[in-house]
Scaffold this motif. Structure first.
Motif, PDB file in Angstrom:
ATOM      1  N   PHE A 193       0.814  -1.216   0.000  1.00 58.09           N
ATOM      2  CA  PHE A 193       0.000   0.000   0.000  1.00 58.09           C
ATOM      3  C   PHE A 193       0.847   1.264   0.000  1.00 58.09           C
ATOM      4  CE2 PHE A 193      -3.511  -2.813   0.577  1.00 58.09           C
ATOM      5  CZ  PHE A 193      -4.591  -2.128   0.021  1.00 58.09           C
ATOM      6  N   ARG A 194       2.067   1.182   0.478  1.00 57.99           N
ATOM      7  CA  ARG A 194       2.971   2.332   0.340  1.00 57.99           C
ATOM      8  C   ARG A 194       3.366   2.507  -1.127  1.00 57.99           C
ATOM      9  NH1 ARG A 194       7.399   2.790   5.149  1.00 57.99           N
ATOM     10  NH2 ARG A 194       7.974   4.609   3.880  1.00 57.99           N
ATOM     11  N   ILE A 195       3.497   1.399  -1.840  1.00 56.65           N
ATOM     12  CA  ILE A 195       3.745   1.486  -3.289  1.00 56.65           C
ATOM     13  C   ILE A 195       2.545   2.132  -3.979  1.00 56.65           C
ATOM     14  CG2 ILE A 195       4.003   0.127  -5.411  1.00 56.65           C
ATOM     15  CD1 ILE A 195       5.616  -1.903  -3.660  1.00 56.65           C
ATOM     16  N   LEU A 196       1.343   1.691  -3.603  1.00 64.55           N
ATOM     17  CA  LEU A 196       0.117   2.258  -4.204  1.00 64.55           C
ATOM     18  C   LEU A 196      -0.083   3.724  -3.839  1.00 64.55           C
ATOM     19  CD1 LEU A 196      -2.569  -0.574  -3.847  1.00 64.55           C
ATOM     20  CD2 LEU A 196      -1.321   0.113  -5.904  1.00 64.55           C
ATOM     21  N   SER A 197       0.559   4.189  -2.769  1.00 64.66           N
ATOM     22  CA  SER A 197       0.434   5.595  -2.367  1.00 64.66           C
ATOM     23  C   SER A 197       1.202   6.525  -3.295  1.00 64.66           C
ATOM     24  CB  SER A 197       0.952   5.793  -0.939  1.00 64.66           C
ATOM     25  OG  SER A 197       0.081   5.190  -0.010  1.00 64.66           O
ATOM     26  N   ALA A 198       2.173   5.980  -4.024  1.00 61.81           N
ATOM     27  CA  ALA A 198       2.975   6.801  -4.922  1.00 61.81           C
ATOM     28  C   ALA A 198       2.175   7.175  -6.163  1.00 61.81           C
ATOM     29  CB  ALA A 198       4.244   6.045  -5.322  1.00 61.81           C
ATOM     30  N   GLY A 199       2.476   8.333  -6.699  1.00 61.23           N
ATOM     31  CA  GLY A 199       1.782   8.788  -7.910  1.00 61.23           C
ATOM     32  C   GLY A 199       2.215   8.041  -9.158  1.00 61.23           C
ATOM     33  N   ASN A 200       3.309   7.261  -9.045  1.00 54.35           N
ATOM     34  CA  ASN A 200       3.819   6.496 -10.184  1.00 54.35           C
ATOM     35  C   ASN A 200       3.699   4.994  -9.957  1.00 54.35           C
ATOM     36  OD1 ASN A 200       5.723   6.398  -8.126  1.00 54.35           O
ATOM     37  ND2 ASN A 200       7.462   6.251  -9.523  1.00 54.35           N
ATOM     38  N   SER A 201       2.699   4.583  -9.192  1.00 58.87           N
ATOM     39  CA  SER A 201       2.593   3.160  -8.850  1.00 58.87           C
ATOM     40  C   SER A 201       2.330   2.289 -10.075  1.00 58.87           C
ATOM     41  CB  SER A 201       1.521   2.929  -7.783  1.00 58.87           C
ATOM     42  OG  SER A 201       0.251   3.326  -8.217  1.00 58.87           O
ATOM     43  N   ARG A 202       1.755   2.860 -11.120  1.00 56.54           N
ATOM     44  CA  ARG A 202       1.503   2.077 -12.344  1.00 56.54           C
ATOM     45  C   ARG A 202       2.806   1.511 -12.892  1.00 56.54           C
ATOM     46  NH1 ARG A 202      -0.929   1.886 -17.778  1.00 56.54           N
ATOM     47  NH2 ARG A 202       0.523   0.457 -18.714  1.00 56.54           N
ATOM     48  N   GLU A 203       3.822   2.386 -13.049  1.00 58.64           N
ATOM     49  CA  GLU A 203       5.082   1.914 -13.631  1.00 58.64           C
ATOM     50  C   GLU A 203       5.819   0.968 -12.681  1.00 58.64           C
ATOM     51  OE1 GLU A 203       8.277   5.393 -13.191  1.00 58.64           O
ATOM     52  OE2 GLU A 203       6.358   6.135 -13.966  1.00 58.64           O
ATOM     53  N   ILE A 204       5.645   1.179 -11.368  1.00 62.93           N
ATOM     54  CA  ILE A 204       6.274   0.285 -10.393  1.00 62.93           C
ATOM     55  C   ILE A 204       5.647  -1.103 -10.474  1.00 62.93           C
ATOM     56  CG2 ILE A 204       6.764  -0.098  -7.952  1.00 62.93           C
ATOM     57  CD1 ILE A 204       8.219   2.323  -9.136  1.00 62.93           C
ATOM     58  N   LEU A 205       4.311  -1.164 -10.491  1.00 65.69           N
ATOM     59  CA  LEU A 205       3.615  -2.447 -10.565  1.00 65.69           C
ATOM     60  C   LEU A 205       3.900  -3.172 -11.883  1.00 65.69           C
ATOM     61  CD1 LEU A 205       2.196  -1.515  -7.977  1.00 65.69           C
ATOM     62  CD2 LEU A 205       0.065  -2.372  -8.920  1.00 65.69           C
ATOM     63  N   GLU A 206       4.120  -2.398 -12.933  1.00 67.00           N
ATOM     64  CA  GLU A 206       4.429  -2.993 -14.228  1.00 67.00           C
ATOM     65  C   GLU A 206       5.751  -3.769 -14.154  1.00 67.00           C
ATOM     66  OE1 GLU A 206       3.373  -1.442 -18.661  1.00 67.00           O
ATOM     67  OE2 GLU A 206       4.446  -0.054 -17.359  1.00 67.00           O
ATOM     68  N   VAL A 207       6.754  -3.176 -13.506  1.00 68.90           N
ATOM     69  CA  VAL A 207       8.042  -3.846 -13.356  1.00 68.90           C
ATOM     70  C   VAL A 207       7.905  -5.027 -12.388  1.00 68.90           C
ATOM     71  CG1 VAL A 207      10.483  -3.580 -12.745  1.00 68.90           C
ATOM     72  CG2 VAL A 207       9.256  -1.680 -13.797  1.00 68.90           C
ATOM     73  N   MET A 208       7.127  -4.842 -11.313  1.00 65.65           N
ATOM     74  CA  MET A 208       6.877  -5.940 -10.378  1.00 65.65           C
ATOM     75  C   MET A 208       6.270  -7.135 -11.103  1.00 65.65           C
ATOM     76  SD  MET A 208       5.365  -3.897  -7.057  1.00 65.65           S
ATOM     77  CE  MET A 208       4.878  -5.390  -6.183  1.00 65.65           C
TER      78      MET A 208
END
Length: 482
Positions: A193-208
């Motif tokens: 949820f800290r990842i989802l709090s970021a405004g760029n979570s889309r690109e983070i989740l894509e790499v995940m």
């Protein structure tokens, strides 16, 4: 800060006290830090308790086995917490070698705080280089084997610091991804949820996802990926649609002033305030989470009718599935209820606006049923529509109408919310006495009928309300077979 450091040093006694990890990193990056991370060579618990007493703070055991403790400070101090841990090894150098990433593998004696740069200790010569190049690099090949949660921490650091993971570190995560659920559920929840709090979570989740972490974390995502692609518009199937909906929700939340110029300030307060749910959970990241799973039950409910695929009941089953996911993360009842509610109702805004006309009565009923979740549900619906933008499934005219409808409903919602409360001209007791009715759901229906007319400005007093209800009584009795 200097005063607080002086106090800590004054209480160190015979301990070697080092500023480590995120504390050292944020000083080097000149970032504001919320916590102070300390490592000591002995008596970690005794030292922590002494600090808590002196600073009139709360002492918390984070991990008694590994000797990690927290001192939770009041608002009078420049940081929220002081985290104290025993050296992971016999010396500070061994401790640094056992840390997760090079950017966190730096330390300095707390007594040298004023000149920490000159007295900095690092695990290797890559620490300062990685800070400069904004790179997250594993200290060793064993870091994820010893603590699988570090895989999520890597992406959380990437999201919060805007750093990129090194190729070797990404390969390591892919190698160990299947072990991520060996971490404590509460810790997984906090990092995700800290990842989802970021405004760029889309690109983070894509790499995940490329590292196989998302399907390893959530069975529901694994099932979405395996669902037959022929039933869905997106080339990548159901998961691509769900991911695009989450991405669209993030885009809307990042650009509230663009999409909702009249209500942007109210929406910002609504979505990003803290304290409504448990730690690290806001309405914003909960909305993204709901968007990611909103259609997760479509594979189980897929049914062909003529040339079209239908997914009857996928909303209710989806609500149960997201509830199960959140329970597995040991999340609170309130946030589970909110997310499952959004999934169960996510089709309703489109149903409401499909005839291009939303009557005052219909919008009032919608607000009454959805209550404070109205902004969340409307933006989820808007994101659902936006997920198809690249595919051009909907015409520009259709998309504009949907956006205009959401804007109009949100404007009405806040106008109503900010109005002076209606005078109470009727209640259940008055209705039961007047019409000789027993308690039951029909009483709520009758009271709500009056509220609707009140909001429309068509009823002003009790006498008028009772006269109006008299005309509706036969209809309600027929509905409930009274």
């Amino acid at each position: 800060m200097e005063k607080l450091i002086k106090t800590i040093n004054g209480l160190s006694g015979g301990c070697e006290v080092y500023g480590v990890g995120g504390f050292a990193r944020d000083l080097l990056l000149k970032r504001k830090h919320e916590d102070i991370d300390l490592a000591v060579n002995k008596n970690a618990q005794k030292f922590s308790k002494k600090l808590a007493v002196s600073l009139k703070a709360k002492f918390v055991i984070l991990d008694d086995k590994n000797k990690i403790y927290r001192i939770m400070l009041s608002k009078d101090y420049p940081v929220k917490n002081i985290d104290v841990s025993l050296f992971d090894g016999k010396t500070i150098n061994e401790d640094l070698k056992n840390r997760d990433f090079t950017i966190n593998a730096a330390a300095f004696k707390l007594k040298d705080f004023a000149s920490y740069k000159k007295n900095l200790l690092t695990v290797n010569n890559k620490v300062l280089k990685d800070l400069k190049t904004k790179t997250i690099r594993a200290v060793s090949d064993n870091i994820f084997k010893s603590d699988p949660l570090r895989m999520l921490r890597a992406f959380r650091f990437s999201a919060e610091l805007k750093f990129a993971l090194s190729k070797d570190t990404l390969s390591l995560i892919k190698k160990y991804s299947s072990s991520v659920l060996n971490s404590a559920p509460e810790r997984i929840k906090n990092e995700f949820f800290r990842i989802l709090s970021a405004g760029n979570s889309r690109e983070i989740l894509e790499v995940m996802d490329k590292c196989l972490l998302l399907p390893a974390l959530f069975d529901a995502i694994s099932h979405m990926k395996k669902a037959s692609k022929k039933h869905y518009y997106h080339p990548g199937g159901l998961f691509e649609h769900s991911f695009e909906t989450m991405s669209a929700a993030e885009n809307i939340l990042n650009n509230l002033r663009k999409y909702f110029p009249e209500n942007a300030a109210e929406l910002k307060e609504h979505f990003f305030k803290t304290g409504e749910y448990s730690e690290n959970i806001t309405r914003a990241n909960l909305l993204k989470f709901a968007a990611l799973f909103h259609d997760s039950a479509k594979p189980e409910t897929a049914k062909k009718e003529g040339a079209k695929m239908r997914f009857f009941g996928h909303e209710d089953l989806g609500a149960k599935k997201i509830s199960d996911v959140m329970k597995s993360l040991k999340m609170g009842k309130k946030e589970i209820s909110a997310a499952s509610f959004l999934v169960s109702k996510h089709m309703r805004p489109s149903t409401l606006t499909k005839n291009n006309i939303v009557t005052k009565k219909a919008s009032l009923k919608f607000f009454r049923d959805i209550e404070d979740n109205t902004p969340d549900l409307l933006i989820l619906s808007m994101a659902d529509w936006h997920s198809y933008k690249k595919l051009k499934i909907h015409s520009k005219k259709e998309l504009k109408f949907q956006e205009d409808s959401v804007r109009k409903l949100l404007k009405e919602f806040y106008e109503l919310k900010n109005k002076k409360p209606l005078s109470k001209i009727i209640d259940g007791h008055i209705v039961m006495k007047k019409f000789a009715l027993k308690p039951g759901p029909w009483i709520g229906d009758l009271v709500n009928l009056v509220l609707e007319k009140q909001y429309e400005g068509k009823l002003a007093d009790t006498a008028a309300a009772l006269k109006f209800l008299d005309s509706k009584l036969t209809q309600i009795k027929k509905k409930y077979k009274l």
